[in-house]
Design a protein around this motif. Structure first.
Motif: not given
Ligand code: TXA
Ligand code: MG
Length: 309
Positions: A25-28, A80-89, A173-174
């Motif tokens: 994944t882009e994080t780890v 979600f709209k702003k950051f996904c897909p991406g490093p947020i859980t 990590e996210s």
């Protein structure tokens, strides 16, 4: 990076047989398994030697697949709209009829979910009809892996397959935000807190605590097994020195996270460098002061945890 159809196929076959695989994944890198399967998710805990009461993050392809398992809300939708897909859980409320295995949530009524951005992870998720539970692919409390070979370092031939996706571009990590109730930051990570606050129009802060609800957030974490000293101006001769500012004199024990004080770059290099230092059997790691802003906050958080062993 080129995506090999063959390796995706192979990954899918293992996942369908309830096996765990290494996933970029882009994080780890994650240790991934079918989140709907008790058998598959139990294997994750065994392989990682992870306490059963530390819940896992579930990885989804898109909103349609997520909606079956969780209750969404306005905070989630905005982020979600702003950051996904991406490093947020996100921590969300679990639906009563969700198929997520009880192993994943430790029987709680909330679940951690994320949408990885890595193109290979996305391709894999698109081609299967179940989400993937995936904690970082390291033995519990060790350093998170950022390449395929780091995952091999951790598990040797104990896992069936590792999907190669090159080096994780974020390397941390996210960021975890609990939106199951009033928003709360659970873990600092690869997405700067400032960005989350801007979207939510809030001023959420993160507090480094010793007393924590989940074992994954204990202080004893991300540890290279070597003592770490922070805010060191002049390092000892025999220690490994982590730096972010270019120096006139360079010692062979200097390990640059960045030469330009670039904190994003430093974050990307952190785990790789710690792993490298550990292999070279240094007895002490000393770290130059890292500004406690943006991703610097995440780097300091990880170093503080790693230094309390
Ligand atoms: O970037 C990442 O998030 C990586 C990649 C592979 O996606 N995954 C990762 O997973 O870091 P892991 O298992 O190493 O960390 C998951 C964290 C743990 O600290 C766990 O306690 C917390 O998420 N967590 C999981 N479910 C939770 C819940 N329902 N409430 C609060 N915390 C939760
Ligand atoms: Mg982890």
């Amino acid at each position: 990076m080129k995506i090999h159809k063959y390796s995706i196929k192979k990954s899918i076959n293992f996942l369908k047989k309830n096996e765990c695989i290494g996933m970029p994944t882009e994080t780890v890198y994650g240790l991934a398994a079918n989140a709907y399967s008790d058998k598959a998710t139990l294997k994750i805990f065994k392989l990682k030697k992870r306490p059963k009461n530390n819940p896992l993050i579930v990885h989804y392809y898109d909103l349609d697949t997520l909606k079956k398992d969780c209750h969404l809300n306005k905070y989630f939708n905005k982020l979600f709209k702003k950051f996904c897909p991406g490093p947020i859980t996100f921590i969300l409320k679990l639906k009563k009829d969700s198929h997520i295995s009880k192993n994943v949530t430790n029987n709680k009524n909330t679940v951690a979910v994320r949408f990885p951005k890595h193109p290979i992870a996305r391709l894999l998720l698109r081609k299967i009809n179940f989400p993937l539970a995936a904690p970082s692919a390291n033995i519990s409390s060790s350093i998170s892996p950022v390449t395929k070979s780091d995952v091999e370092d951790e598990f040797g031939n104990k896992i069936k397959y590792i999907l190669n996706g090159g080096r994780s571009v974020i390397g941390l990590e996210s960021t975890i935000v609990d939106v199951s109730n009033k928003p709360k930051i659970i873990r600092l990570g690869g997405l700067d807190l400032k960005n989350i606050n801007k979207v939510l129009k809030l001023n959420l802060k993160y507090k480094f605590k010793n007393k924590i609800k989940f074992p994954g957030q204990t202080k004893l974490h991300y540890s290279p097994g070597v003592p770490i000293k922070l805010n060191v101006k002049i390092p000892k001769k025999k220690s490994a020195y982590l730096l972010i500012n270019k120096k006139k004199i360079n010692d062979k024990n200097y390990f640059y996270l960045s030469r330009k004080r670039n904190l994003t770059e430093a974050g990307k290099n952190l785990y790789k460098t710690l792993r490298n230092i550990k292999k070279r059997k240094f007895k002490l790691i000393e770290v130059e002061k890292i500004p406690n802003v943006g991703i610097g906050q995440t780097i300091n958080d990880r170093l503080k945890r790693a230094s309390t062993k």
